[in-house]
Design a protein around this motif. Structure first.
Motif, PDB file in Angstrom:
ATOM      1  N   THR A 253       0.818  -1.209   0.000  1.00 46.65           N
ATOM      2  CA  THR A 253       0.000   0.000   0.000  1.00 46.65           C
ATOM      3  C   THR A 253       0.853   1.261   0.000  1.00 46.65           C
ATOM      4  N   LYS A 254       0.298   2.312  -0.558  1.00 44.95           N
ATOM      5  CA  LYS A 254       0.944   3.627  -0.545  1.00 44.95           C
ATOM      6  C   LYS A 254       0.363   4.495   0.577  1.00 44.95           C
ATOM      7  N   ALA A 255      -0.574   3.944   1.342  1.00 46.24           N
ATOM      8  CA  ALA A 255      -1.221   4.720   2.401  1.00 46.24           C
ATOM      9  C   ALA A 255      -0.269   5.026   3.556  1.00 46.24           C
ATOM     10  N   VAL A 256       0.600   4.079   3.878  1.00 43.77           N
ATOM     11  CA  VAL A 256       1.584   4.277   4.943  1.00 43.77           C
ATOM     12  C   VAL A 256       2.909   3.637   4.526  1.00 43.77           C
ATOM     13  N   THR A 257       3.961   4.009   5.231  1.00 45.20           N
ATOM     14  CA  THR A 257       5.284   3.431   4.993  1.00 45.20           C
ATOM     15  C   THR A 257       5.622   2.516   6.158  1.00 45.20           C
ATOM     16  N   ILE A 258       5.927   1.269   5.845  1.00 44.78           N
ATOM     17  CA  ILE A 258       6.312   0.305   6.869  1.00 44.78           C
ATOM     18  C   ILE A 258       7.815   0.079   6.765  1.00 44.78           C
ATOM     19  N   ASP A 259       8.539   0.409   7.827  1.00 45.72           N
ATOM     20  CA  ASP A 259       9.961   0.092   7.912  1.00 45.72           C
ATOM     21  C   ASP A 259      10.097  -1.156   8.760  1.00 45.72           C
TER      22      ASP A 259
ATOM     23  N   TYR B 292       7.853  -0.542  11.933  1.00 43.32           N
ATOM     24  CA  TYR B 292       7.536   0.833  12.335  1.00 43.32           C
ATOM     25  C   TYR B 292       6.630   1.423  11.267  1.00 43.32           C
ATOM     26  N   VAL B 293       5.556   2.072  11.701  1.00 44.61           N
ATOM     27  CA  VAL B 293       4.635   2.723  10.766  1.00 44.61           C
ATOM     28  C   VAL B 293       4.932   4.214  10.823  1.00 44.61           C
ATOM     29  N   LYS B 294       5.651   4.680   9.836  1.00 40.23           N
ATOM     30  CA  LYS B 294       6.177   6.042   9.817  1.00 40.23           C
ATOM     31  C   LYS B 294       5.088   7.099  10.034  1.00 40.23           C
ATOM     32  N   GLU B 295       4.013   7.029   9.280  1.00 37.36           N
ATOM     33  CA  GLU B 295       2.981   8.066   9.322  1.00 37.36           C
ATOM     34  C   GLU B 295       2.117   8.028  10.577  1.00 37.36           C
ATOM     35  N   LEU B 296       2.150   6.941  11.313  1.00 36.27           N
ATOM     36  CA  LEU B 296       1.328   6.819  12.528  1.00 36.27           C
ATOM     37  C   LEU B 296       2.233   6.858  13.762  1.00 36.27           C
ATOM     38  N   HIS B 297       2.961   7.960  13.870  1.00 35.29           N
ATOM     39  CA  HIS B 297       3.822   8.215  15.034  1.00 35.29           C
ATOM     40  C   HIS B 297       4.895   7.150  15.219  1.00 35.29           C
ATOM     41  N   ARG B 298       5.319   6.503  14.117  1.00 36.57           N
ATOM     42  CA  ARG B 298       6.307   5.412  14.142  1.00 36.57           C
ATOM     43  C   ARG B 298       5.894   4.305  15.111  1.00 36.57           C
ATOM     44  N   MET B 299       4.573   4.041  15.156  1.00 34.48           N
ATOM     45  CA  MET B 299       4.093   2.932  15.981  1.00 34.48           C
ATOM     46  C   MET B 299       4.868   1.685  15.612  1.00 34.48           C
TER      47      MET B 299
ATOM     48  N   ALA C  33      -0.583  -4.939  11.131  1.00 35.80           N
ATOM     49  CA  ALA C  33      -1.952  -4.722  10.654  1.00 35.80           C
ATOM     50  C   ALA C  33      -2.936  -4.747  11.827  1.00 35.80           C
ATOM     51  N   GLU C  34      -2.749  -5.692  12.738  1.00 34.80           N
ATOM     52  CA  GLU C  34      -3.617  -5.764  13.922  1.00 34.80           C
ATOM     53  C   GLU C  34      -3.464  -4.504  14.773  1.00 34.80           C
ATOM     54  N   MET C  35      -2.239  -4.045  14.943  1.00 32.14           N
ATOM     55  CA  MET C  35      -1.972  -2.845  15.720  1.00 32.14           C
ATOM     56  C   MET C  35      -2.639  -1.628  15.061  1.00 32.14           C
ATOM     57  N   ILE C  36      -2.566  -1.536  13.747  1.00 33.04           N
ATOM     58  CA  ILE C  36      -3.172  -0.415  13.022  1.00 33.04           C
ATOM     59  C   ILE C  36      -4.689  -0.433  13.192  1.00 33.04           C
TER      60      ILE C  36
ATOM     61  N   ILE D  10      -6.607  11.270  12.928  1.00 31.41           N
ATOM     62  CA  ILE D  10      -5.615  10.313  12.426  1.00 31.41           C
ATOM     63  C   ILE D  10      -4.806  11.056  11.364  1.00 31.41           C
ATOM     64  N   PRO D  11      -3.486  11.065  11.470  1.00 28.08           N
ATOM     65  CA  PRO D  11      -2.666  11.896  10.588  1.00 28.08           C
ATOM     66  C   PRO D  11      -2.506  11.366   9.158  1.00 28.08           C
ATOM     67  N   LEU D  12      -3.643  11.110   8.504  1.00 24.43           N
ATOM     68  CA  LEU D  12      -3.658  10.662   7.107  1.00 24.43           C
ATOM     69  C   LEU D  12      -4.767  11.394   6.378  1.00 24.43           C
ATOM     70  N   THR D  13      -4.626  11.535   5.075  1.00 23.96           N
ATOM     71  CA  THR D  13      -5.726  12.094   4.295  1.00 23.96           C
ATOM     72  C   THR D  13      -6.876  11.092   4.308  1.00 23.96           C
ATOM     73  N   ALA D  14      -8.060  11.567   3.965  1.00 28.66           N
ATOM     74  CA  ALA D  14      -9.240  10.686   3.937  1.00 28.66           C
ATOM     75  C   ALA D  14      -9.032   9.523   2.969  1.00 28.66           C
ATOM     76  N   ALA D  15      -8.430   9.795   1.825  1.00 30.40           N
ATOM     77  CA  ALA D  15      -8.194   8.741   0.830  1.00 30.40           C
ATOM     78  C   ALA D  15      -7.208   7.701   1.353  1.00 30.40           C
ATOM     79  N   LYS D  16      -6.132   8.164   1.978  1.00 32.42           N
ATOM     80  CA  LYS D  16      -5.139   7.222   2.509  1.00 32.42           C
ATOM     81  C   LYS D  16      -5.707   6.420   3.683  1.00 32.42           C
ATOM     82  N   LEU D  17      -6.517   7.052   4.517  1.00 35.69           N
ATOM     83  CA  LEU D  17      -7.141   6.338   5.631  1.00 35.69           C
ATOM     84  C   LEU D  17      -8.096   5.268   5.102  1.00 35.69           C
ATOM     85  N   ALA D  18      -8.880   5.589   4.090  1.00 37.32           N
ATOM     86  CA  ALA D  18      -9.803   4.611   3.493  1.00 37.32           C
ATOM     87  C   ALA D  18      -9.019   3.431   2.917  1.00 37.32           C
ATOM     88  N   GLU D  19      -7.911   3.727   2.216  1.00 39.38           N
ATOM     89  CA  GLU D  19      -7.069   2.668   1.653  1.00 39.38           C
ATOM     90  C   GLU D  19      -6.471   1.808   2.766  1.00 39.38           C
TER      91      GLU D  19
END
Length: 132
Positions: free
Chosen positions: A57-63, A76-83, A98-101, A115-124
């Motif tokens: 997905t392009k909605a978030v970056t997973i490191d 680490y989920v970059k866009e979600l406070h590096r959760m 995915a479960e954590m998200i 939630i620090p994402l655009t509506a489109a990215k959050l939906a995706e």
């Protein structure tokens, strides 16, 4: 698939066909086989990112990195406070992320937090992690 070769000195060499760089030398067949299997299961799967929907997905970056001390893969989920989450394999780490998200989104929405994402990215992202 494991390959075992008996050596002239009585020891054994174990290798894993899918990961030919793994070679384990041990005195017993069982020990060599067990250690080769463990190395294979802990070895990074270069294609796990490509197969997992969360990685594509392009909605978030997973490191992801491998923590030698904990012997686990950490995401680490970059866009979600590096959760951060973890798992014994790369796939398990991505499944746990995915479960954590899902939990994060449910909690943020229940508490009417942004939630620090655009509506489109959050939906995706919801679609990718299996939320309706």
């Amino acid at each position: 698939m494991k390959v075992m070769v008996h050596q002239k000195d009585g020891s054994f060499v174990a290798s894993v066909v899918e990961s030919a760089e793994i070679l384990v030398y041990e005195r017993s067949c069982k020990a060599a086989e067990t250690k080769a299997e463990r190395k294979f299961l802990k070895a990074p799967d270069r294609h796990a990112y490509e197969r997992h929907p969360l990685a594509a997905t392009k909605a978030v970056t997973i490191d992801m990195e491998y923590d030698e001390d904990a012997e686990t893969f950490v995401t680490y989920v970059k866009e979600l406070h590096r959760m951060s989450s973890f798992g014994e394999t790369e796939s398990a780490a991505l499944d746990n992320a995915a479960e954590m998200i899902r939990g994060y989104i449910k909690s943020m929405e229940a508490n009417r937090k942004r939630i620090p994402l655009t509506a489109a990215k959050l939906a995706e992202l919801k679609r990718v992690v299996g939320m309706r």
